[in-house]
Scaffold this motif. Structure first.
Motif, PDB file in Angstrom:
ATOM      1  N   UNK A  10       0.770  -1.129   0.126  1.00 31.91           N
ATOM      2  CA  UNK A  10      -0.029  -0.032  -0.004  1.00 31.91           C
ATOM      3  C   UNK A  10       0.974   1.222   0.020  1.00 31.91           C
ATOM      4  N   UNK A  67      -1.167  -7.323  -6.497  1.00 32.94           N
ATOM      5  CA  UNK A  67      -2.302  -6.707  -6.705  1.00 32.94           C
ATOM      6  C   UNK A  67      -3.361  -7.241  -5.583  1.00 32.94           C
ATOM      7  N   UNK A  68      -3.380  -8.533  -5.230  1.00 31.95           N
ATOM      8  CA  UNK A  68      -4.050  -9.048  -4.302  1.00 31.95           C
ATOM      9  C   UNK A  68      -3.993  -8.422  -2.869  1.00 31.95           C
ATOM     10  N   UNK A 106      -2.560  -5.409  -2.383  1.00 31.77           N
ATOM     11  CA  UNK A 106      -3.194  -4.182  -2.479  1.00 31.77           C
ATOM     12  C   UNK A 106      -4.701  -3.947  -2.432  1.00 31.77           C
ATOM     13  N   UNK A 107      -5.549  -4.886  -3.102  1.00 24.57           N
ATOM     14  CA  UNK A 107      -6.850  -4.633  -2.862  1.00 24.57           C
ATOM     15  C   UNK A 107      -7.469  -5.011  -1.335  1.00 24.57           C
ATOM     16  N   UNK A 108      -6.798  -5.892  -0.977  1.00 24.61           N
ATOM     17  CA  UNK A 108      -7.101  -6.144   0.757  1.00 24.61           C
ATOM     18  C   UNK A 108      -6.662  -4.772   1.510  1.00 24.61           C
TER      19      UNK A 108
END
Lengths: 247, 190
Positions: free
Chosen positions: B142, B167-168, B170-172
Motif C-alpha cells: 500500500x 495486486x491481491x 493491494x486490493x485487501x
C-alpha cells in the motif's frame, strides 16, 4: 463471476492494475449491478482521501544536516564491501507468476489429472489383457489358472517366481507352435521388464529367464513387444549378463 | 541523461569515492526518508532509518550489479530496516499516543477541502497510521503503490513478490484502509 470478485477488482482501479479485459468485464457488470456501483462510489471517495494523503510527502526537516550526519557516519564506518545485507524476501514465487492466474492453475491441474488418468487406465488395460491371455493359455494347456491378480504377481518376488514356474509348466504342456509363441511373448515381456532394473536377490529369476533367452530372438517385434521397450532391454542385456556372471 | 549520471555516480561510489557518494545521498535521501516516515509514522525514526540505509548502501555498493534500478535496491533496504525496527517497537503503544487517528480531531460533517495543506497533512498522518495497522505485506504494498506512487511491476521487484500477489495485497489493503476511514468517519459524526 460473482460480485465478490468484482468488488475485489473495484479496489484495483489505478493504471495497470487491471487488464483491459478485466476492465471491460467490470464496466459491463457495473451497468447491471447497483450494489457494485454503490461500492464503486464509496471506493472513489476513499481513493480521493488516499490520493490526497499521498501528495503530502514527508521530508527531512534539515536535508543538509541529514546529509552531513550520514556522511560522518559513512566516513567512520568501514569501506565499501564490508557488511552484510539485510535479508530480502525470496524471489522464487515471481517465477511462478503465471500460476496465480486461476485459469492457468485449473488448466494445469486438469492436464495433470487427465495424463495420470490415461496412464493408469492404459496400465490397467494392459495388465488385464495379459491376465486374460495367460488364463486362456493355461486353459488350453489344461492347467488351473493363477488366482493372484497380475499386479500382485508382477510386484512381489514370490509372485514373479510363480509366473516363471507357471510359464515353464504352460510351456511344457503347450500343444501347438502358435500358442507357444504367444505364451513366450507374454511371459518374456513381463520378465524382461523386470530385467531392466534387476534387484539383489533376483539372480535366480534372472538365470531362469536367461535360459529362455533363446526365445528372445524369435519374437516378432511388430507382434508383441514395443520397439522402444525391446531396444531398452537389448541395451541392458550386456549389463545384466555382466552382473549375473560377476556375482 | 539523468540515468547516465546516476550510473557514473554509482560507479565512482563503488570505487570508494566519497564525493560521489555524497551526491548520491543528496539526491536520494528524500526518497528513503519519505518511505521510512510513511512506514514508521514519525520523522525521528525515519531520520535514523535513512542514516542506517545509506551506511548499508555504502558498505554494500560493490555488490550492486545494476540488474535493477538503484532506487529499487534502496527501497528494499529501507523496507527491511523499517520492518526490523517495527518488530522492536511496540506499535500498539505508538498508535494510541495523542497523535494517533483515534484521538485526532478529524472531520467533519461538512465536505473535506482536499486543497487545504493542513487537512492533507492530517489525512496523511491518519492514513499512515492506518497503514501501520495492516499486515506487513499489505502495508508495504500500500505504501509503495499508493503513497510512494510506484508501479505494480516496481513494487513486485522491490518486495520480491509476484505482480499478482502485489495486486491481491493491494486490493485487501485498500479495502482495509477504506473500512477504517469509514469507521473513523462514523465516530467523528457521533
Amino acid at each position: 463471476m460473482k460480485c465478490k470478485q468484482y468488488k475485489k477488482w473495484l479496489h484495483l482501479n489505478r493504471d495497470g492494475e487491471l487488464t483491459p479485459r478485466q476492465w471491460t468485464k467490470l464496466t459491463r457488470h457495473l451497468r447491471h449491478c447497483p450494489s457494485c456501483a454503490d461500492e464503486k462510489r464509496g471506493i472513489e471517495n476513499a481513493d480521493r482521501l488516499i490520493h490526497a494523503a499521498g501528495t503530502t510527502v514527508p521530508h527531512p526537516a534539515n536535508p543538509e544536516e541529514l546529509t552531513h550526519v550520514i556522511m560522518n557516519a559513512v566516513e567512520q564506518s568501514a569501506g565499501p564491501g564490508t557488511g552484510r545485507l539485510p535479508r530480502f524476501e525470496k524471489e522464487t514465487d515471481r517465477r511462478l507468476d503465471w500460476f496465480y492466474i486461476p485459469r492457468v492453475r485449473f488448466a494445469v491441474t486438469g492436464i495433470v489429472v487427465l495424463v495420470l488418468g490415461v496412464f493408469i487406465l492404459q496400465g490397467t488395460m494392459i495388465l488385464h489383457r495379459i491376465d486374460r491371455l495367460e488364463k486362456k493359455m493355461a486353459r488350453r494347456a489344461g492347467l488351473p489358472g493363477s488366482t493372484d491378480t497380475v499386479f500382485t504377481r508382477m510386484t512381489t518376488r514370490a509372485g514373479v517366481a510363480r509366473i516363471l514356474e507357471q510359464a515353464d509348466l504352460v510351456y511344457d504342456n503347450l500343444p501347438d507352435e502358435d500358442d507357444l509363441a504367444v505364451i513366450r511373448k507374454s511371459t518374456l515381456r513381463r520378465l524382461l521388464r523386470m530385467l531392466i532394473k534387476p534387484r539383489r536377490g533376483e539372480e535366480r529369476l534372472i538365470r531362469q529367464l536367461l535360459r529362455q533367452m533363446s526365445f528372445f530372438d524369435e519374437i516378432d517385434i511388430e507382434d508383441g513387444i514395443k520397439k522402444k521397450e525391446l531396444k531398452k532391454i537389448m541395451e541392458n542385456k550386456k549389463n545384466i549378463l555382466k552382473r549375473i556372471y560377476n556375482l | 541523461m539523468v540515468e547516465i549520471s546516476i550510473t557514473e555516480i554509482l560507479l565512482a561510489s563503488q570505487k570508494g569515492d566519497l564525493n560521489a557518494f555524497q551526491t548520491l545521498v543528496e539526491t536520494h535521501q528524500r526518497y528513503a526518508f519519505s518511505l521510512a516516515a510513511r512506514f514508521l509514522g514519525n520523522n525521528e525514526d525515519a531520520h535514523d532509518i535513512t542514516q542506517e540505509t545509506f551506511i548499508k548502501i555504502w558498505k554494500h555498493l560493490p555488490t550492486f550489479d545494476f540488474r535493477c534500478k538503484f532506487t529499487t535496491w534502496m527501497y528494499r533496504i529501507v523496507i527491511n530496516l523499517c520492518r526490523d525496527r517495527n518488530k522492536k517497537l511496540n506499535r500498539q503503544n505508538k498508535l494510541l499516543d495523542p497523535g494517533s487517528p483515534e484521538n485526532t480531531a478529524v472531520p467533519r460533517t461538512t465536505p473535506i477541502n482536499l486543497e487545504d495543506e493542513n487537512i492533507k497533512k492530517e489525512l496523511a498522518t491518519i492514513i499512515t497510521a492506518f497503514a501501520g495497522e495492516l499486515p506487513p505485506k499489505q502495508q508495504a504494498v500500500f505504501i509503495l503503490r499508493d503513497l510512494q506512487d510506484q508501479s505494480v511491476t516496481e513494487v513486485s521487484r522491490i518486495l520480491g513478490i509476484s505482480k499478482n500477489s502485489v495486486k491481491s495485497n493491494l486490493s485487501h489493503a485498500r479495502q482495509n484502509i477504506r473500512n477504517k476511514l469509514q469507521q473513523l468517519e462514523k465516530k467523528t459524526e457521533k
